[in-house]
Design a protein around this motif. Sequence first.
Motif, PDB file in Angstrom:
ATOM      1  N   GLU A 128      63.666   8.393 -25.627  1.00  0.00           N
ATOM      2  CA  GLU A 128      64.643   9.288 -26.239  1.00  0.00           C
ATOM      3  C   GLU A 128      65.346  10.155 -25.198  1.00  0.00           C
ATOM      4  O   GLU A 128      66.560  10.375 -25.265  1.00  0.00           O
ATOM      5  CB  GLU A 128      63.967  10.161 -27.298  1.00  0.00           C
ATOM      6  CG  GLU A 128      63.546   9.404 -28.539  1.00  0.00           C
ATOM      7  CD  GLU A 128      64.728   8.768 -29.272  1.00  0.00           C
ATOM      8  OE1 GLU A 128      65.813   9.378 -29.308  1.00  0.00           O
ATOM      9  OE2 GLU A 128      64.556   7.652 -29.808  1.00  0.00           O
ATOM     10  N   HIS A 129      64.595  10.663 -24.238  1.00  0.00           N
ATOM     11  CA  HIS A 129      65.218  11.496 -23.200  1.00  0.00           C
ATOM     12  C   HIS A 129      66.198  10.665 -22.371  1.00  0.00           C
ATOM     13  O   HIS A 129      67.263  11.156 -21.985  1.00  0.00           O
ATOM     14  CB  HIS A 129      64.131  12.102 -22.313  1.00  0.00           C
ATOM     15  CG  HIS A 129      64.594  13.288 -21.520  1.00  0.00           C
ATOM     16  ND1 HIS A 129      65.310  14.331 -22.057  1.00  0.00           N
ATOM     17  CD2 HIS A 129      64.449  13.589 -20.194  1.00  0.00           C
ATOM     18  CE1 HIS A 129      65.584  15.224 -21.119  1.00  0.00           C
ATOM     19  NE2 HIS A 129      65.073  14.788 -19.976  1.00  0.00           N
ATOM     20  N   THR A 130      65.867   9.420 -22.123  1.00  0.00           N
ATOM     21  CA  THR A 130      66.778   8.532 -21.399  1.00  0.00           C
ATOM     22  C   THR A 130      68.045   8.293 -22.210  1.00  0.00           C
ATOM     23  O   THR A 130      69.171   8.435 -21.693  1.00  0.00           O
ATOM     24  CB  THR A 130      66.089   7.184 -21.102  1.00  0.00           C
ATOM     25  OG1 THR A 130      64.939   7.402 -20.300  1.00  0.00           O
ATOM     26  CG2 THR A 130      67.039   6.242 -20.386  1.00  0.00           C
ATOM     27  N   LEU A 131      67.887   7.933 -23.471  1.00  0.00           N
ATOM     28  CA  LEU A 131      69.048   7.635 -24.318  1.00  0.00           C
ATOM     29  C   LEU A 131      69.978   8.836 -24.426  1.00  0.00           C
ATOM     30  O   LEU A 131      71.202   8.704 -24.303  1.00  0.00           O
ATOM     31  CB  LEU A 131      68.579   7.214 -25.717  1.00  0.00           C
ATOM     32  CG  LEU A 131      67.808   5.903 -25.823  1.00  0.00           C
ATOM     33  CD1 LEU A 131      67.379   5.663 -27.268  1.00  0.00           C
ATOM     34  CD2 LEU A 131      68.640   4.728 -25.319  1.00  0.00           C
ATOM     35  N   HIS A 132      69.415  10.009 -24.632  1.00  0.00           N
ATOM     36  CA  HIS A 132      70.254  11.189 -24.843  1.00  0.00           C
ATOM     37  C   HIS A 132      70.905  11.670 -23.547  1.00  0.00           C
ATOM     38  O   HIS A 132      71.996  12.268 -23.587  1.00  0.00           O
ATOM     39  CB  HIS A 132      69.457  12.289 -25.526  1.00  0.00           C
ATOM     40  CG  HIS A 132      69.189  12.008 -26.974  1.00  0.00           C
ATOM     41  ND1 HIS A 132      70.188  11.961 -27.923  1.00  0.00           N
ATOM     42  CD2 HIS A 132      68.030  11.703 -27.632  1.00  0.00           C
ATOM     43  CE1 HIS A 132      69.677  11.676 -29.100  1.00  0.00           C
ATOM     44  NE2 HIS A 132      68.361  11.500 -28.947  1.00  0.00           N
ATOM     45  N   ASN A 133      70.270  11.435 -22.417  1.00  0.00           N
ATOM     46  CA  ASN A 133      70.944  11.745 -21.152  1.00  0.00           C
ATOM     47  C   ASN A 133      72.185  10.877 -20.984  1.00  0.00           C
ATOM     48  O   ASN A 133      73.239  11.362 -20.554  1.00  0.00           O
ATOM     49  CB  ASN A 133      69.976  11.558 -19.982  1.00  0.00           C
ATOM     50  CG  ASN A 133      69.246  12.832 -19.625  1.00  0.00           C
ATOM     51  OD1 ASN A 133      69.846  13.787 -19.148  1.00  0.00           O
ATOM     52  ND2 ASN A 133      67.944  12.865 -19.873  1.00  0.00           N
ATOM     53  N   PHE A 134      72.071   9.598 -21.307  1.00  0.00           N
ATOM     54  CA  PHE A 134      73.252   8.739 -21.257  1.00  0.00           C
ATOM     55  C   PHE A 134      74.290   9.194 -22.285  1.00  0.00           C
ATOM     56  O   PHE A 134      75.494   9.264 -21.988  1.00  0.00           O
ATOM     57  CB  PHE A 134      72.870   7.276 -21.513  1.00  0.00           C
ATOM     58  CG  PHE A 134      72.482   6.526 -20.268  1.00  0.00           C
ATOM     59  CD1 PHE A 134      73.438   6.153 -19.329  1.00  0.00           C
ATOM     60  CD2 PHE A 134      71.157   6.192 -20.027  1.00  0.00           C
ATOM     61  CE1 PHE A 134      73.092   5.462 -18.185  1.00  0.00           C
ATOM     62  CE2 PHE A 134      70.792   5.493 -18.883  1.00  0.00           C
ATOM     63  CZ  PHE A 134      71.768   5.130 -17.955  1.00  0.00           C
TER      64      PHE A 134
END
Length: 501
Positions: A128-134
Amino acid sequence: MSVLILFGCGSNDNALPSPPPNDPPPDQNPPVVKIPDGVWEWIGFGRAINVSGDSIDMYDFTRQTCLMVGSTSQAEFATTLTIDSIEAEEFVATDDGAKLVYSARDSIPAACLDDRLITDNSPVSTLEHTLHNFNDYYPFFEERGIVDWEERMEIARSQVNSQTTDEELLATLIELIADLGDGHVSLTAGDDFEFIPLNQEGKIADVLAQGFQNQSETTDFDTYVNDQFARMFAILDSYFDPGSFANAGGESQDVIQWATIGNGVAGYIEINGMGGISTNSAVSDLAAAEDLMDQVLTDLAHTEALIINVAVNGGGDLAIADAIASRFSTETVTVSAYEAFGYDDANTPQQSPRVQRELAPTDRVSYSRPIATISGPNTYSAAEHFLLSMRALKHPVCFIGERSDGILSAPLDKQLPAEGARLGLSNMVIYDHTGQAFEVVGVPVDIESTTFEVVDSNSDSNQAMDAALSALGFGHLVNRDTQAADCAFKDARMRFEISAP
């Protein structure tokens, strides 16, 4: 070249800072400029600091997720950057030549409140942290041809749960970004794994692989590659005056190479990286680059014009790119600017202040005669910033070759919840001195010419070298009877006068 074949792009780009370490700082003589109490945000970079007296808490956040990445002191924080100015609503700092603007906030981001803060290293939190950073900080999906990001996110979420193994999570994340074609996006896991979704078009490894497949004389790929390079180097060497070739920098002494052409009428400098120059631990790369450029330009001082070849340059340190470009500047000029994009507390898109970069003339050995640069798809990152600087000079410069790779944004480094995992992504829009942006598309040229191609035993010329010499007015040296393109003296000057604000 072997390094570029393996990795495609230098990984030591040094234009933006990482969160400061928690190690005790060295003794400092200058007084620490203290940041006032309150919350400060680096807009468009997903970073916020909460200052309370001498204590600073640091957060990496998105609209939906937040990770506390460390706590430090004012003194420790000051070792990672230099505070230039502090006002009521913002403070400006410098880190390795990059300007950072932190803006005041009323409170810490909502995602960083205790009940929402990420406190585990689970696969779901990492995804989730990866997706939202993108989602929040990667502005180039459309330019990169990624039109199904929402669908990709749903697929990734369907593959990850609390029981997902590290290997399965890694495979999902790689699948998510595998075709971005962005050399400044990266996924790392500890010290032993790094994945970079490079753009392969026009790259050395791809050209050689295709060339090998299209011939039948050599059956061993390594032999084919060695033969190709040997022939290419022999062709390039044929342009140089006997005994004029010299090289230095790095363990292999090949980061910078120089020579003269046509009985000293033209000079040639090949720069194969914006770093890795010093061979002495007591001497920084920047200091070594400055000393080496003194030597190079002293050797070439008698030439009438200069070719600077950055066609195979994996980038590196922006400060070194600036130090080299400053040798050709006659006055202080604005060479580029950057801005980044994010969202405010009301979920409204916002952008950071546009921060300009200037280049001043050096007080060391310089060169003021016409210049032709050679660049192409194997020109990356800090080397592309070098091109932006050269484009901005009020000095005759001509650009030969092909568009550069198009990864001008420095990689924004993000810690992920999974232990030892980090994400890098391009988040800045970089503009040249006229306000044009070249992320993805690459920095263009004035005269197009192939910069890397396979050769056969009948080949005896380098297209880009021929074009550069002709553009500088020395076509007779390469048996070109046509009128030389007066790019360096006329077209580049005209481009500057028409397009500069």
